[in-house]
Design an enzyme around this catalytic site. Structure first.
Site, PDB file in Angstrom:
ATOM      1  N   LEU A 217       0.831  -1.207   0.000  1.00  0.00           N
ATOM      2  CA  LEU A 217       0.000   0.000   0.000  1.00  0.00           C
ATOM      3  C   LEU A 217       0.863   1.254   0.000  1.00  0.00           C
ATOM      4  CD1 LEU A 217      -2.953  -0.764   2.452  1.00  0.00           C
ATOM      5  CD2 LEU A 217      -2.981  -0.723  -0.039  1.00  0.00           C
TER       6      LEU A 217
ATOM      7  N   ALA B 286       2.043   9.465  -5.658  1.00  0.00           N
ATOM      8  CA  ALA B 286       2.566  10.782  -5.295  1.00  0.00           C
ATOM      9  C   ALA B 286       3.486  11.329  -6.378  1.00  0.00           C
ATOM     10  CB  ALA B 286       3.303  10.701  -3.961  1.00  0.00           C
TER      11      ALA B 286
ATOM     12  N   GLY C  48       2.267   1.833  -3.376  1.00  0.00           N
ATOM     13  CA  GLY C  48       1.242   2.423  -4.216  1.00  0.00           C
ATOM     14  C   GLY C  48       1.080   3.903  -3.935  1.00  0.00           C
ATOM     15  N   HIS C  49       1.119   4.256  -2.670  1.00  0.00           N
ATOM     16  CA  HIS C  49       1.032   5.662  -2.259  1.00  0.00           C
ATOM     17  C   HIS C  49       2.196   6.472  -2.837  1.00  0.00           C
ATOM     18  CE1 HIS C  49       0.550   9.189   0.269  1.00  0.00           C
ATOM     19  NE2 HIS C  49       1.730   8.988   0.816  1.00  0.00           N
ATOM     20  N   ILE C  50       3.393   5.904  -2.775  1.00  0.00           N
ATOM     21  CA  ILE C  50       4.580   6.594  -3.302  1.00  0.00           C
ATOM     22  C   ILE C  50       4.469   6.770  -4.809  1.00  0.00           C
ATOM     23  CG2 ILE C  50       7.075   6.411  -3.652  1.00  0.00           C
ATOM     24  CD1 ILE C  50       7.180   4.893  -0.957  1.00  0.00           C
TER      25      ILE C  50
END
Length: 220
Positions: free
Chosen positions: A165, A173, A168-170
């Site tokens: 997760l 971004a 995925g966030h990185i």
């Protein structure tokens, strides 16, 4: 960067907590992966030695949990699902394609970011509870072997899930141009806010106008 022409999206205390959590999470994740996957055993040197990794891993994990609790308190009101989130979900293909011509009525965070938020918060709770159970120095002796085995398996699965997760966030971004700058400086442009979070931009822009009207009315 002229801050007078920018919008404050993330205040300094929240940014400091976020980046401190990033550093601690990196150390915890690398050492954790070294135990889950034998081929990555060399990663347990992130703390200096394997012995230090065993000692410090749970303490840094608690720091990550505390930081996420702080961020939860700060951001939970923006991550509650509302009816307008359906518009983003129904148009997710155009969002992925980079088409921002449609007005999707997105608040401070879109539906995808909200799902990510709740996923991260859920997994960190699983990691805390299972981590306490298997913490050999303090609590592991209080539980029978079968419970420890289940806790170890859940801890490993939750840890890998959380890493995925976060990756995925990185990725998102970096994919959404301007997001990293917003998390470093705290500020985003009006154009960025209109393109990615149109409803939030309207709400932010309406506050100065409302304040100006109230001030004008009070001087009459």
């Amino acid at each position: 960067m002229n801050k007078d022409r920018m919008i404050l999206r993330t205040p300094l205390p929240d940014r400091l907590c976020h980046w401190a959590m990033v550093v601690c999470f990196f150390l915890v994740a690398m050492s954790g992966l070294s135990w889950v996957f034998p081929s990555l055993n060399w990663l347990n040197s992130v703390f200096g030695t394997p012995q230090l990794a065993r000692l410090l891993h749970p303490f840094f994990g608690i720091v990550v949990f505390v930081a996420l609790v702080y961020l939860f308190v700060r951001f939970v009101k923006y991550n509650l699902f509302v009816r307008e989130d359906r518009i983003w979900v129904e148009n997710v293909k155009t969002v992925v394609a980079g088409d921002h011509s449609q007005r999707l009525r997105i608040g401070k965070y879109n539906a995808g970011q909200k799902l990510l938020f709740w996923g991260i918060m859920s997994l960190i709770c699983v990691l805390l509870l299972t981590g306490l159970v298997i913490w050999r120095a303090y609590f592991a002796h209080l539980f029978p072997i079968p419970v420890l085995r289940v806790a170890l398996a859940l801890h490993a699965l939750a840890g890998v899930g959380l890493i995925l997760l976060i990756l995925g966030h990185i990725y998102l971004a970096f994919w959404v141009k301007g997001s990293i700058r917003g998390m470093v400086t705290g500020y985003v442009s009006h154009a960025w806010a209109r393109a990615h979070h149109d409803r939030w931009h309207e709400e932010i822009s309406a506050k100065p106008a409302a304040a100006g009207k109230a001030k004008t009315g009070s001087t009459r």
